[in-house]
Scaffold this active site. Sequence first.
Site, PDB file in Angstrom:
ATOM      1  N   ASP A 193     -25.119-102.606 -62.261  1.00 45.75           N
ATOM      2  CA  ASP A 193     -24.404-101.519 -62.927  1.00 45.75           C
ATOM      3  C   ASP A 193     -23.182-102.119 -63.597  1.00 45.75           C
ATOM      4  O   ASP A 193     -22.665-103.160 -63.168  1.00 45.75           O
ATOM      5  CB  ASP A 193     -23.983-100.445 -61.908  1.00 45.75           C
ATOM      6  CG  ASP A 193     -23.564 -99.140 -62.570  1.00 45.75           C
ATOM      7  OD1 ASP A 193     -24.403 -98.212 -62.645  1.00 45.75           O
ATOM      8  OD2 ASP A 193     -22.403 -99.043 -63.014  1.00 45.75           O
ATOM      9  N   LEU A 211     -30.419 -94.100 -65.424  1.00 46.77           N
ATOM     10  CA  LEU A 211     -29.359 -94.272 -66.417  1.00 46.77           C
ATOM     11  C   LEU A 211     -29.173 -92.998 -67.237  1.00 46.77           C
ATOM     12  O   LEU A 211     -30.075 -92.152 -67.299  1.00 46.77           O
ATOM     13  CB  LEU A 211     -29.704 -95.452 -67.324  1.00 46.77           C
ATOM     14  CG  LEU A 211     -29.683 -96.818 -66.609  1.00 46.77           C
ATOM     15  CD1 LEU A 211     -30.473 -97.861 -67.386  1.00 46.77           C
ATOM     16  CD2 LEU A 211     -28.247 -97.282 -66.381  1.00 46.77           C
ATOM     17  N   THR A 227     -33.462 -88.877 -66.816  1.00 45.63           N
ATOM     18  CA  THR A 227     -33.895 -87.726 -67.603  1.00 45.63           C
ATOM     19  C   THR A 227     -33.666 -88.025 -69.084  1.00 45.63           C
ATOM     20  O   THR A 227     -32.523 -88.119 -69.533  1.00 45.63           O
ATOM     21  CB  THR A 227     -33.111 -86.463 -67.210  1.00 45.63           C
ATOM     22  OG1 THR A 227     -33.344 -86.181 -65.831  1.00 45.63           O
ATOM     23  CG2 THR A 227     -33.559 -85.267 -68.045  1.00 45.63           C
ATOM     24  N   ARG A 282     -33.281 -81.544 -58.474  1.00 46.16           N
ATOM     25  CA  ARG A 282     -32.224 -81.295 -57.502  1.00 46.16           C
ATOM     26  C   ARG A 282     -30.973 -82.098 -57.856  1.00 46.16           C
ATOM     27  O   ARG A 282     -30.877 -82.657 -58.941  1.00 46.16           O
ATOM     28  CB  ARG A 282     -32.707 -81.508 -56.065  1.00 46.16           C
ATOM     29  CG  ARG A 282     -33.907 -80.610 -55.725  1.00 46.16           C
ATOM     30  CD  ARG A 282     -34.510 -80.856 -54.372  1.00 46.16           C
ATOM     31  NE  ARG A 282     -35.717 -80.027 -54.203  1.00 46.16           N
ATOM     32  CZ  ARG A 282     -36.741 -80.342 -53.434  1.00 46.16           C
ATOM     33  NH1 ARG A 282     -36.733 -81.457 -52.710  1.00 46.16           N
ATOM     34  NH2 ARG A 282     -37.781 -79.538 -53.356  1.00 46.16           N
ATOM     35  N   LYS A 319     -39.505 -82.132 -66.542  1.00 49.08           N
ATOM     36  CA  LYS A 319     -38.090 -82.210 -66.140  1.00 49.08           C
ATOM     37  C   LYS A 319     -37.189 -81.558 -67.180  1.00 49.08           C
ATOM     38  O   LYS A 319     -36.264 -80.803 -66.846  1.00 49.08           O
ATOM     39  CB  LYS A 319     -37.688 -83.670 -65.935  1.00 49.08           C
ATOM     40  CG  LYS A 319     -36.193 -83.872 -65.621  1.00 49.08           C
ATOM     41  CD  LYS A 319     -35.773 -83.180 -64.333  1.00 49.08           C
ATOM     42  CE  LYS A 319     -34.269 -83.158 -64.115  1.00 49.08           C
ATOM     43  NZ  LYS A 319     -33.683 -84.491 -63.959  1.00 49.08           N
ATOM     44  N   ASN A 357     -37.681 -77.827 -66.915  1.00 55.18           N
ATOM     45  CA  ASN A 357     -37.037 -77.314 -65.708  1.00 55.18           C
ATOM     46  C   ASN A 357     -35.527 -77.222 -65.904  1.00 55.18           C
ATOM     47  O   ASN A 357     -34.898 -76.219 -65.560  1.00 55.18           O
ATOM     48  CB  ASN A 357     -37.350 -78.231 -64.525  1.00 55.18           C
ATOM     49  CG  ASN A 357     -36.613 -77.808 -63.271  1.00 55.18           C
ATOM     50  OD1 ASN A 357     -36.972 -76.836 -62.617  1.00 55.18           O
ATOM     51  ND2 ASN A 357     -35.570 -78.542 -62.919  1.00 55.18           N
TER      52      ASN A 357
END
Length: 317
Positions: A33, A67, A98, A125, A173, A176
Amino acid sequence: MKNDSIAFIGLGAMGLPMARNLVKNGFAVTGYDLNPQALDALVQAGGKRAASAREAVAGAGLVITMLPTAAHIRAALEGPDGALQSLSEASLLINMSTILPHETDAIAALLEARGLRMLDSPVGRSAMEAERGTLLILASGAAGDKARAEEALLCMGNQIIDCGEVGGGSRVKVINNFMGISLNALTAEALTLAEACGLSVELALQVMRGTIAGQGHMNITYPNKVLRGDLSAGFQVDLAHKDLGLALELASRSRACVPMGSAAYQSYTAARAQGRGAQDYSAIYPLMRSLAGLPEALPYIVDTPVNADPFGKSAAR
């Protein structure tokens, strides 16, 4: 230690707890990261740090990306010290970010051209569930790749939904999130309207948790009506149009801003113009399908009612 070592690229609010849960469950995890504090946190949890995506991926069986955007993923893969320099045919890339479906498709094609494999597995979630290891995993890709990744995925989530081929996870996704985020705005409008007209939030919650407003159309209305091919009126479009008009009038008098409700009113107006006024208000679904140019025949998928008579006596007014 588990058979597959894992490279985890992206240790943000979701990625770091996901990586920690992999470590906790016996996986050897090397993280990368741009934030050195995130790498410190992973090391404290028992993982290893890498100085680049290329270094993190070297020798890893599973490579997970979590990411913010597709551009970040492409940079992590194709950048000067990118993962593609170390990925081997024995590795499996699992993108859990996503991003837009066409971006997923492009990344999958990039990997396929190099003889590499990918799972498209975004998560449902929140960061709270990421900490607990109870995310919903939306896995799409080849069956063998899903089977290989299953043990690792179940360290991060408590439910995996098979979303078909690569790209299915990204598509469901985004949809949703579209619904959940839009409902968040509508929820804010409803609670604001309650306060603006002199009600307590506590009362509004008490009422709406006991009705469709809180229990949800996916759980009750649609399985009982439109998805069974039944548009006989439990609650008519005309009544929904009238009641929503009352709410908008109340909002106007209370000086409450309700743009989501105003937009919904136009949908019911369109349904009435299409001659659906006497149908059940779930007829908004076939209306929207027709506007999208989808086939006239509805995809009836529910054979038995769920939690029947959701309105009780109110349906008869």
